[in-house]
Design an enzyme around this catalytic site. Structure first.
Site, short mmCIF file in Angstrom:
data_model
loop_
_atom_site.label_atom_id
_atom_site.label_comp_id
_atom_site.label_asym_id
_atom_site.label_seq_id
_atom_site.Cartn_x
_atom_site.Cartn_y
_atom_site.Cartn_z
N GLY A 1 -8.69 -1.13 2.14
CA GLY A 1 -7.27 -1.02 1.96
C GLY A 1 -6.18 -0.72 3.65
N ASP A 2 -6.67 -1.96 3.66
CA ASP A 2 -5.32 -1.78 5.45
C ASP A 2 -6.05 -1.66 6.22
OD1 ASP A 2 -3.29 -2.73 3.31
OD2 ASP A 2 -2.27 -0.99 3.47
N CYS B 1 -11.92 -4.04 -9.58
CA CYS B 1 -11.69 -5.10 -9.27
C CYS B 1 -10.19 -5.49 -10.67
CB CYS B 1 -12.53 -6.24 -10.51
SG CYS B 1 -11.62 -8.31 -10.03
#
Length: 343
Positions: free
Chosen positions: A221-222, A107
Site C-alpha cells: 500500500g502506497d 480483496c
C-alpha cells in the site's frame, strides 16, 4: 542489517525482500517472468478460486503455472469455505511446484466478499482462523504423504479492517498466528477504502510490534517507488515490501529499488527498454493464449508501460485499438525511432 536482505518464510529461504503482489489481470505468468528477471525475490499469482479448482477449472490451472525466470513463486487462493479451501490444497500442490501458498484475506471486490472470501475474512477473524488452519493442515498432510515435495509455507494477506469503525488487523493477525500461518502481509487500507485514500503505515508498524518476530510481516500500500519502499521499511520495520499497483507496467521497479536500497541511487530505464519489456510480455502471452487474446490483454498493459512518457496520451489512443502484434509494432516503433534519433 541492510534494508535489502533475505527473508525466511517457514522453511523457505527467499533471497530478497521485494515481492510482487497478486494483482488480478496483471500478475499473470508473463508479467511475473519480467518482474523476476528484474529482481523480484518472489512473485504471487493472480488469485485463484478454490471453488473453481475443485471443479476442475482449466483456467485456474493456467493461472497457477510457474513463469519463465521465476525461481520462487507463490500461488494465491481464495474462498469463504474452509472445507473447499482444504480440498483445493492438494490440487495446487499436485498441479504446480509452487514454493508457497498465500490466502487472499484482503480483496475488496463485492463478488469476492459475497462468497465469504477476501476482505470478508478481515471482518470475521473466526472464519479467517478456520480457513488458515484448514489450508495449513492440508499442506502438512500432503507434504507428509509426498516428502519429495518438501514443506510448503502458508501465508495470508489481510487489510487493516472492514471500515474505519471496524479496525480488526490485530484480531486477524492473532487468528492467523493461532492457525499456524508462516507469514502475513498487510495492505493498510480498510475494505471500505478500496484503493482510495492513503494506507495507514502506522498500522503496519503496530502489526510488526504485535507479531514481534514470530513470523515475517510484509507491507503493501502506497509503496510504489524506490523512495517510498525505503521509507516503508524504515518507518514500519516490515520485513519486506510487496509492490502492487506501482509495478503495473513497470517491472523495472524491482531493479531500481534494489539499487536504491543498496547504494542510495538508481538508474532510470529508457523508454526503449520499457517498450522492449512490453513486447517480451506480449510474446510470452501470445505463446500461451494466442495472438487475439494476448493483444486484447496487452492494450491496457502497454498503456501502463508508456505511463509518464511525453506524448503518451496520443500513443494510448492508438494502443487501445491494436488487435495484432504487428499493430503494436506499427504504433510503437515510430516513437522508438523518434526518441533514438533525439539521443
Amino acid at each position: 542489517m541492510s534494508l535489502y536482505h533475505p527473508v525466511k518464510i517457514g522453511s523457505l529461504e527467499v533471497p530478497g525482500n521485494l515481492f510482487l503482489a497478486p494483482i488480478a489481470g496483471y500478475s499473470d505468468r508473463a508479467f511475473r517472468s519480467l518482474c523476476a528477471e528484474q529482481g523480484a525475490a518472489m512473485c504471487t499469482t493472480e488469485m485463484v478460486s478454490a471453488e473453481a479448482l475443485t471443479r476442475g477449472s482449466l483456467k485456474s490451472e493456467e493461472l497457477m503455472t510457474r513463469s519463465p525466470d521465476e525461481k520462487i513463486y507463490a500461488v494465491q487462493i481464495f474462498g469463504g469455505n474452509a472445507d473447499v479451501m482444504e480440498r483445493a490444497v492438494p490440487l495446487v500442490l499436485s498441479q504446480t511446484d509452487c514454493d508457497s501458498i498465500d490466502i487472499n484475506g484482503g480483496c475488496p471486490v463485492p463478488k469476492i466478499i459475497k462468497s465469504g472470501a477476501g476482505s470478508m475474512l478481515t471482518k470475521e477473524p473466526d472464519r479467517l482462523y478456520a480457513i488458515v488452519k484448514a489450508v495449513k493442515d492440508a499442506c502438512l498432510k500432503y507434504t507428509s504423504e509426498h516428502p519429495e515435495r518438501g514443506s510448503v509455507p502458508v501465508t495470508i494477506k489481510i487489510r487493516s479492517g472492514w471500515d474505519g469503525n471496524n479496525i480488526t488487523w490485530k484480531e486477524c493477525a492473532q487468528a492467523a498466528l493461532d492457525a499456524g500461518a508462516d507469514g502475513i502481509t498487510i495492505h493498510a487500507r480498510t475494505r471500505a477504502q478500496g484503493y482510495e485514500g492513503h494506507a495507514n503505515w502506522d498500522i503496519q508498524r503496530q502489526l510488526v510490534e504485535f507479531i514481534n518476530g514470530r513470523i515475517p510481516v510484509f507491507g503493501s500500500g502506497d509503496a510504489n517507488t524506490p523512495e517510498t519502499a525505503k521509507q516503508m521499511l524504515e518507518e514500519t520495520g516490515v520485513d519486506g515490501v510487496m509492490f502492487a499497483r506501482g509495478a503495473m507496467g513497470d517491472p523495472f521497479l524491482f531493479k531500481r529499488t534494489i539499487q536504491y536500497l543498496t547504494s542510495g541511487h538508481y538508474e532510470q530505464e529508457s523508454f526503449a527498454e520499457r517498450i522492449k519489456a512490453g513486447f517480451k510480455e506480449l510474446n510470452i502471452n501470445v505463446e500461451e493464449k494466442g495472438e487475439k487474446a494476448a493483444c486484447l490483454q496487452m492494450r491496457k498493459k502497454f498503456c501502463a508501460y508508456i505511463s509518464g512518457v511525453t506524448g503518451g496520451a496520443k500513443i494510448r489512443q492508438e494502443v487501445v485499438q491494436a488487435q495484432t502484434v504487428q499493430d503494436f509494432k506499427n504504433i510503437l516503433m515510430p516513437y522508438l525511432e523518434q526518441m533514438n534519433s533525439m539521443d
